[in-house]
Design an enzyme around this catalytic site. Structure first.
Site, mmCIF file in Angstrom:
data_model
loop_
_atom_site.group_PDB
_atom_site.id
_atom_site.type_symbol
_atom_site.label_atom_id
_atom_site.label_comp_id
_atom_site.label_asym_id
_atom_site.label_seq_id
_atom_site.Cartn_x
_atom_site.Cartn_y
_atom_site.Cartn_z
ATOM 1 N N SER A 96 17.972 -40.450 3.006
ATOM 2 C CA SER A 96 17.953 -40.064 0.896
ATOM 3 C C SER A 96 16.808 -39.453 0.920
ATOM 4 O O SER A 96 15.922 -38.514 1.677
ATOM 5 C CB SER A 96 18.867 -41.185 1.161
ATOM 6 O OG SER A 96 18.612 -40.920 -0.393
ATOM 7 N N ASP A 127 29.435 -36.064 -1.208
ATOM 8 C CA ASP A 127 28.073 -36.653 -1.522
ATOM 9 C C ASP A 127 27.466 -36.213 -3.140
ATOM 10 O O ASP A 127 27.165 -35.438 -3.406
ATOM 11 C CB ASP A 127 26.660 -36.430 -0.903
ATOM 12 C CG ASP A 127 25.278 -37.336 -0.838
ATOM 13 O OD1 ASP A 127 25.392 -38.128 -1.600
ATOM 14 O OD2 ASP A 127 25.135 -37.048 0.183
ATOM 15 N N HIS A 135 27.174 -40.194 -0.088
ATOM 16 C CA HIS A 135 26.370 -40.305 0.230
ATOM 17 C C HIS A 135 25.919 -41.947 1.162
ATOM 18 O O HIS A 135 26.003 -43.375 0.942
ATOM 19 C CB HIS A 135 25.248 -41.443 -1.010
ATOM 20 C CG HIS A 135 23.859 -41.074 -0.991
ATOM 21 N ND1 HIS A 135 23.406 -39.704 -0.601
ATOM 22 C CD2 HIS A 135 22.905 -41.432 -0.651
ATOM 23 C CE1 HIS A 135 21.727 -39.919 -0.590
ATOM 24 N NE2 HIS A 135 21.649 -40.852 -0.839
#
Length: 210
Positions: free
Chosen positions: A108, A160, A191
């Site tokens: 991320s 995502d 995610h």
């Protein structure tokens, strides 16, 4: 000039002769210990260098500022990436690491930062395994740097909502256009670190022979 001690970090020396070093960059709200298990899974016995992001957002550790969800402060991305590049250079010297065999892995926000290191400091790293990463220089076309010889694995989620598939694919294109050898794998979820993609990344790491 950034020094090793300027970042809170964990360093675990390699336990396997000839092993590479994994630079581990955590996601928002995590810290320098969060991705140590990922590093051990990707390359057992590798040296692990895991710093903590120096930006605080509502008490959560991050690598760079954002203006709102999904919108990066690109000037801060550039500045913080330069600080982190300085840390990596200093740590390689202080810990006796081979700079050509440092591979960044992140999730991320950390993966976005790893991508920024590749695009802004192209000779810093030998490769990358990034999960849920998008193009970090939003609205800016990266300089035409030479990433030939740099091997990159990208894992992303088709559903995502944070790092959208178009951003993940844009990053893959930007890296590939600059000569990187990119292997992209997409899972059907959101995610997260998908177990199947993680297994594919481990296989990629074995084949890459860092």
């Amino acid at each position: 000039m950034t020094a090793t001690q300027d970042f809170v970090h964990v360093f675990e020396p390699a336990t396997r002769p000839g092993a590479p070093t994994l630079l581990l960059l955590h996601g928002t709200g995590a810290d320098e210990r969060d991705l140590l298990p990922l590093g051990r899974a990707l390359s057992p016995g590798a040296a692990l260098l895991s710093p903590r992001g120096r930006v605080s957002e509502n008490g959560m550790n991050r690598w760079f500022r954002r203006l709102r969800e999904g919108v990066f402060d690109v000037d801060d991305v550039v500045a913080r990436s330069a600080e982190l590049a300085g840390f990596v250079t200093a740590a390689a010297r202080d810990y006796g690491l081979d700079p050509d065999r440092i591979v960044v892995s992140g999730f991320s926000n950390g993966a976005n930062t790893g991508a920024a290191l590749l695009l802004l400091h192209p000779r810093l790293l030998g490769g990358a395994a990034l999960f849920a990463a998008g193009a970090p220089l939003q609205g800016r076309e990266p300089d035409p740097v030479d990433l030939s010889g740099v091997r990159v694995f990208l894992g992303s989620g088709a559903a995502d909502p944070v790092t959208t598939p178009d951003q993940a694919r844009l990053l893959a294109a930007q890296l590939g256009d600059r000569g990187a050898d990119v292997e992209a794998r997409e899972h059907p979820g959101g995610h997260r670190l998908d177990p199947d993609v993680l297994a594919q990344a481990r296989d990629w790491f074995d084949r890459s022979r860092f």
